[in-house]
Every structure is written in C-alpha cells, then in structure tokens.
Design a protein around this motif. Structure first.
Motif, mmCIF file in Angstrom:
data_model
loop_
_atom_site.group_PDB
_atom_site.id
_atom_site.type_symbol
_atom_site.label_atom_id
_atom_site.label_comp_id
_atom_site.label_asym_id
_atom_site.label_seq_id
_atom_site.Cartn_x
_atom_site.Cartn_y
_atom_site.Cartn_z
ATOM 1 N N ASP A 210 83.804 -19.129 -29.027
ATOM 2 C CA ASP A 210 84.674 -19.509 -27.912
ATOM 3 C C ASP A 210 83.896 -19.511 -26.599
ATOM 4 O O ASP A 210 84.007 -20.450 -25.804
ATOM 5 C CB ASP A 210 85.866 -18.559 -27.797
ATOM 6 C CG ASP A 210 86.828 -18.668 -28.964
ATOM 7 O OD1 ASP A 210 86.798 -19.695 -29.678
ATOM 8 O OD2 ASP A 210 87.606 -17.712 -29.168
ATOM 9 N N CYS B 264 81.439 -22.483 -26.574
ATOM 10 C CA CYS B 264 82.132 -23.757 -26.318
ATOM 11 C C CYS B 264 82.507 -23.896 -24.850
ATOM 12 O O CYS B 264 82.313 -24.954 -24.245
ATOM 13 C CB CYS B 264 83.366 -23.882 -27.203
ATOM 14 S SG CYS B 264 82.991 -24.217 -28.934
ATOM 15 N N ARG B 265 83.041 -22.841 -24.284
ATOM 16 C CA ARG B 265 83.416 -22.906 -22.856
ATOM 17 C C ARG B 265 82.202 -23.113 -21.969
ATOM 18 O O ARG B 265 82.227 -23.926 -21.047
ATOM 19 C CB ARG B 265 84.157 -21.641 -22.443
ATOM 20 C CG ARG B 265 85.627 -21.703 -22.787
ATOM 21 C CD ARG B 265 86.360 -20.584 -22.173
ATOM 22 N NE ARG B 265 85.924 -19.359 -22.859
ATOM 23 C CZ ARG B 265 86.465 -18.190 -22.705
ATOM 24 N NH1 ARG B 265 87.446 -18.010 -21.865
ATOM 25 N NH2 ARG B 265 86.032 -17.148 -23.366
ATOM 26 N N HIS B 266 81.125 -22.389 -22.250
ATOM 27 C CA HIS B 266 79.916 -22.484 -21.424
ATOM 28 C C HIS B 266 79.321 -23.893 -21.445
ATOM 29 O O HIS B 266 78.888 -24.415 -20.422
ATOM 30 C CB HIS B 266 78.872 -21.469 -21.882
ATOM 31 C CG HIS B 266 77.606 -21.516 -21.094
ATOM 32 N ND1 HIS B 266 77.502 -20.938 -19.855
ATOM 33 C CD2 HIS B 266 76.415 -22.093 -21.354
ATOM 34 C CE1 HIS B 266 76.283 -21.152 -19.378
ATOM 35 N NE2 HIS B 266 75.603 -21.856 -20.270
ATOM 36 N N PHE B 267 79.295 -24.511 -22.623
ATOM 37 C CA PHE B 267 78.674 -25.833 -22.759
ATOM 38 C C PHE B 267 79.683 -26.980 -22.724
ATOM 39 O O PHE B 267 79.303 -28.143 -22.876
ATOM 40 C CB PHE B 267 77.845 -25.899 -24.046
ATOM 41 C CG PHE B 267 76.603 -25.064 -23.980
ATOM 42 C CD1 PHE B 267 75.497 -25.480 -23.265
ATOM 43 C CD2 PHE B 267 76.557 -23.827 -24.617
ATOM 44 C CE1 PHE B 267 74.351 -24.708 -23.188
ATOM 45 C CE2 PHE B 267 75.417 -23.039 -24.556
ATOM 46 C CZ PHE B 267 74.309 -23.479 -23.831
ATOM 47 N N GLY B 268 80.952 -26.667 -22.514
ATOM 48 C CA GLY B 268 81.976 -27.704 -22.432
ATOM 49 C C GLY B 268 82.165 -28.467 -23.733
ATOM 50 O O GLY B 268 82.377 -29.679 -23.722
ATOM 51 N N LEU B 269 82.096 -27.750 -24.844
ATOM 52 C CA LEU B 269 82.232 -28.374 -26.159
ATOM 53 C C LEU B 269 83.537 -27.957 -26.829
ATOM 54 O O LEU B 269 84.134 -26.955 -26.468
ATOM 55 C CB LEU B 269 81.069 -27.954 -27.057
ATOM 56 C CG LEU B 269 79.678 -28.388 -26.605
ATOM 57 C CD1 LEU B 269 78.615 -27.708 -27.435
ATOM 58 C CD2 LEU B 269 79.542 -29.893 -26.684
ATOM 59 N N LYS B 270 83.929 -28.745 -27.820
ATOM 60 C CA LYS B 270 85.064 -28.398 -28.671
ATOM 61 C C LYS B 270 84.509 -28.057 -30.048
ATOM 62 O O LYS B 270 83.432 -28.548 -30.418
ATOM 63 C CB LYS B 270 86.017 -29.579 -28.779
ATOM 64 C CG LYS B 270 86.671 -29.945 -27.463
ATOM 65 C CD LYS B 270 87.583 -31.129 -27.665
ATOM 66 C CE LYS B 270 87.155 -32.145 -26.632
ATOM 67 N NZ LYS B 270 87.556 -33.467 -26.825
ATOM 68 N N ASP C 5 82.930 -30.686 -32.102
ATOM 69 C CA ASP C 5 81.663 -31.247 -31.627
ATOM 70 C C ASP C 5 80.448 -30.534 -32.223
ATOM 71 O O ASP C 5 79.315 -30.924 -31.957
ATOM 72 C CB ASP C 5 81.556 -31.120 -30.103
ATOM 73 C CG ASP C 5 82.615 -31.896 -29.357
ATOM 74 O OD1 ASP C 5 83.064 -32.943 -29.872
ATOM 75 O OD2 ASP C 5 83.009 -31.448 -28.262
#
Length: 97
Positions: free
Chosen positions: A25, A28-34, A37
């Motif tokens: 989690d 994903c937040r740090h790299f702007g991913l879902k 992805d």
C-alpha cells in the motif's frame, strides 16, 4: 532488532514486513501506482508471493531461489506464473503479462 526498539520505546511496532499488505500500500501510494499496474517477482512463496496475493498484485515465482514448484501445493500459496529463472522471460514478455 525490532524487539530492541520495541523494548526501548515500550511500544509494539506495526507489522510492515512481507507478506503484510501495508508495505505494498505504501509503495503504491509513493509511486502513484495501482495493484493492477504491478507484477511482483519473487522466489519465496511465504513472503514474496503471499505479499502479492494479500495485495491483489499479480505474481511471478522464480524457482532459482527459496521455493520450487513442488512447494506450491504443500504451502497452498499459488503464484500466477512460475518460471525456472529470469533468463526464461524477456522484458517484452513481461510487458504483456
């Protein structure tokens, strides 16, 4: 090491180690991913592949490390794909997974 810090500050540390989805989690937040992805590649069913499963991330297990195909049923942890080692797949193939 964690136990030393917990003792020093008299608090329990949150569990952020694999296979806890907390780490994914944050990633994903740090790299702007879902999660959709990401392809998690790992050699350990109980940590790497379980992290992917717990985080709804596709997984590719490589048998060149800790676990092998015969461990999948025994541990009941099922990666999406299994290969012997990374030389079996090209970067182009990874983009289509």
């Amino acid at each position: 090491m964690v136990a030393l810090f917990e003792y020093a500050i008299n608090q329990k540390s949150p569990d952020i180690s694999k296979p806890s989805p907390v780490m994914m989690d944050l990633f994903c937040r740090h790299f702007g991913l879902k999660p959709e992805d990401i392809l998690l590649i790992g050699d350990n069913l109980e940590t790497d592949i379980a992290l992917g499963f717990n985080s709804n991330v596709k997984t590719l297990m490589v048998e060149s490390g800790v676990h092998h195909r015969q461990d999948i049923e025994r541990l009941n942890i099922h990666p999406d794909w299994v290969i012997g080692d990374l030389s079996e797949v090209s970067p182009e193939q990874l983009t289509t997974i």
